[in-house]
Write a protein that holds these residues in place. Structure first.
Motif, mmCIF file in Angstrom:
data_model
loop_
_atom_site.group_PDB
_atom_site.id
_atom_site.type_symbol
_atom_site.label_atom_id
_atom_site.label_comp_id
_atom_site.label_asym_id
_atom_site.label_seq_id
_atom_site.Cartn_x
_atom_site.Cartn_y
_atom_site.Cartn_z
ATOM 1 N N UNK A 174 -18.136 -5.217 10.507
ATOM 2 C CA UNK A 174 -18.775 -6.283 11.128
ATOM 3 C C UNK A 174 -18.252 -7.781 11.159
ATOM 4 N N UNK A 175 -17.354 -7.760 10.068
ATOM 5 C CA UNK A 175 -16.393 -9.151 10.001
ATOM 6 C C UNK A 175 -17.240 -10.240 9.412
ATOM 7 N N UNK A 176 -18.537 -10.018 8.777
ATOM 8 C CA UNK A 176 -19.341 -11.201 8.439
ATOM 9 C C UNK A 176 -19.157 -10.959 6.760
ATOM 10 N N UNK A 177 -18.596 -10.226 6.252
ATOM 11 C CA UNK A 177 -18.431 -10.440 4.805
ATOM 12 C C UNK A 177 -19.190 -9.701 3.883
ATOM 13 N N UNK A 178 -20.381 -8.766 4.839
ATOM 14 C CA UNK A 178 -21.240 -8.088 3.852
ATOM 15 C C UNK A 178 -21.294 -6.620 4.065
ATOM 16 N N UNK A 179 -20.364 -6.129 5.058
ATOM 17 C CA UNK A 179 -20.123 -4.480 5.000
ATOM 18 C C UNK A 179 -19.138 -4.204 4.233
ATOM 19 N N UNK A 180 -19.227 -2.785 4.249
ATOM 20 C CA UNK A 180 -18.205 -1.923 3.431
ATOM 21 C C UNK A 180 -16.761 -2.240 3.969
ATOM 22 N N UNK A 181 -15.700 -1.961 3.101
ATOM 23 C CA UNK A 181 -14.279 -2.084 3.808
ATOM 24 C C UNK A 181 -14.034 -0.756 4.891
ATOM 25 N N UNK A 182 -13.562 -0.992 6.008
ATOM 26 C CA UNK A 182 -13.340 -0.026 6.955
ATOM 27 C C UNK A 182 -11.704 -0.331 7.365
ATOM 28 N N UNK A 183 -11.368 0.539 8.097
ATOM 29 C CA UNK A 183 -9.958 0.656 8.688
ATOM 30 C C UNK A 183 -9.743 0.280 10.050
ATOM 31 N N UNK A 184 -9.609 -1.105 10.280
ATOM 32 C CA UNK A 184 -9.546 -1.631 11.706
ATOM 33 C C UNK A 184 -8.502 -2.845 11.664
ATOM 34 N N UNK A 185 -8.117 -3.252 12.604
ATOM 35 C CA UNK A 185 -7.114 -4.584 12.757
ATOM 36 C C UNK A 185 -7.831 -5.362 13.706
ATOM 37 N N UNK A 186 -8.058 -6.608 13.272
ATOM 38 C CA UNK A 186 -8.787 -7.749 14.253
ATOM 39 C C UNK A 186 -7.916 -7.789 15.423
ATOM 40 N N UNK A 187 -8.634 -7.716 16.739
ATOM 41 C CA UNK A 187 -9.950 -8.407 16.798
ATOM 42 C C UNK A 187 -11.044 -7.280 16.576
ATOM 43 N N UNK A 188 -10.610 -6.154 16.273
ATOM 44 C CA UNK A 188 -11.578 -5.136 15.964
ATOM 45 C C UNK A 188 -12.425 -5.307 14.768
ATOM 46 N N UNK A 189 -13.843 -5.183 14.832
ATOM 47 C CA UNK A 189 -14.550 -5.227 13.482
ATOM 48 C C UNK A 189 -15.230 -4.087 13.134
ATOM 49 N N UNK A 190 -15.214 -3.100 14.202
ATOM 50 C CA UNK A 190 -15.827 -1.717 13.641
ATOM 51 C C UNK A 190 -14.497 -0.437 13.809
ATOM 52 N N UNK A 191 -15.186 0.592 12.984
ATOM 53 C CA UNK A 191 -14.212 1.612 13.001
ATOM 54 C C UNK A 191 -15.027 2.877 12.709
ATOM 55 N N UNK A 192 -14.558 4.122 13.023
ATOM 56 C CA UNK A 192 -14.928 5.380 12.588
ATOM 57 C C UNK A 192 -14.671 5.771 11.286
ATOM 58 N N UNK A 193 -13.877 4.858 10.542
ATOM 59 C CA UNK A 193 -13.394 5.418 9.399
ATOM 60 C C UNK A 193 -13.388 4.400 8.289
#
Length: 271
Positions: A62-81
């Motif tokens: 989500x990019x807001x600092x509250x979620x868990x670590x995910x595997x993505x490169x900005x500008x992506x902020x969501x991932x299936x991993x």
């Protein structure tokens, strides 16, 4: 937990892959990379590939600092991993890993996850901590990053880079002496191995500066990387290779230059 990492986390990757009989010579060009193995599909492909090192990007969901670590490169902020899923898959392979952190907020929860698993393989922890040629100021805070990583893993191999930009068909300046000095000042008190990721298209015009940087410590190496639209040639790579000790420079580069470069120096091109 501080100090829980295995010995191979700070072992030179040439030594590790020589000792495990995955490469034949202590030559950084022998090491094959899989870049941006973020999605589950890319991760699976990377694990099944001939690569020795798998590189992937970490940020918070989500990019807001509250979620868990995910595997993505900005500008992506969501991932299936998620990072947790990623580590659990990669840990059973014979690959080394390089985790590229895009924000300071993602580092602490990620180090906790890494501390919960046993990884007897090379681990590199990467962030861009300084602005470089045509680079933005959105680097990860250097002191915050280093303090956080080394508090968990004081011996892990660090990969410390500069934010950069590349403008096609323009004269792009290389890395300056001031950039080298600033990086050296940051790294002066570090005791673990440090590799400096540098952009292939900017290296040829920065040879003397980068040679000076490597002269500051025998723990320092370079990792050449490339942007998808960068203009650089195999001749540039060969020139760069001849300017440095081949045990101190690695090549995380894209096709077609990857295969052409390996052919030119007499290395096998994986099918």
């Amino acid at each position: 937990m501080a100090g829980t990492e295995q010995g191979s986390w700070n072992e030179n990757i040439l030594d590790y892959f020589m000792n495990t009989k995955q490469i034949k010579t202590r030559d950084g060009a022998e090491i094959l990379w899989y870049h941006a193995a973020n999605s589950k599909l890319q991760m699976t492909e990377a694990i099944q590939s001939a690569a020795h090192m798998i590189e992937a990007d970490v940020l918070l969901c989500g990019g807001d600092g509250s979620g868990e670590p995910i595997m993505a490169h900005p500008p992506e902020t969501h991932s299936d991993n998620t990072l947790k899923e990623w580590i659990n898959e990669v840990k059973t392979s014979n690959k080394g890993i390089k985790l590229d952190f895009k924000s300071l907020a993602s580092v602490n929860p990620s180090m906790k996850l890494l501390g919960d698993v046993t990884l007897r393989k090379p681990v590199w922890i990467n962030a861009d901590i300084l602005p470089g040629p045509n680079g933005s100021n959105c680097a990860v805070n250097a002191k915050g990053f280093l303090d956080m990583v080394t508090s968990f893993f004081p011996n892990v191999t660090l990969s410390l880079g500069w934010t950069t930009g590349w403008i096609n068909q323009k004269c792009n300046r290389g890395y300056s002496s001031a950039m080298m000095q600033e990086m050296t000042d940051i790294c002066r008190d570090l005791t673990q191995p440090v590799t400096f990721p540098v952009r292939a298209a900017l290296v040829r015009q920065s040879i003397s500066e980068l040679q000076w940087l490597l002269q500051q410590s025998d723990r320092y190496t370079l990792t050449i990387w490339t942007g998808k639209c960068d203009e650089y040639s195999v001749e540039d790579l060969l020139f760069i290779r001849n300017c440095f000790d081949k045990t101190r420079i690695f090549y995380d580069i894209l096709e077609p230059q990857k295969s052409e470069f390996r052919k030119a120096i007499g290395l096998e091109v994986p099918s």
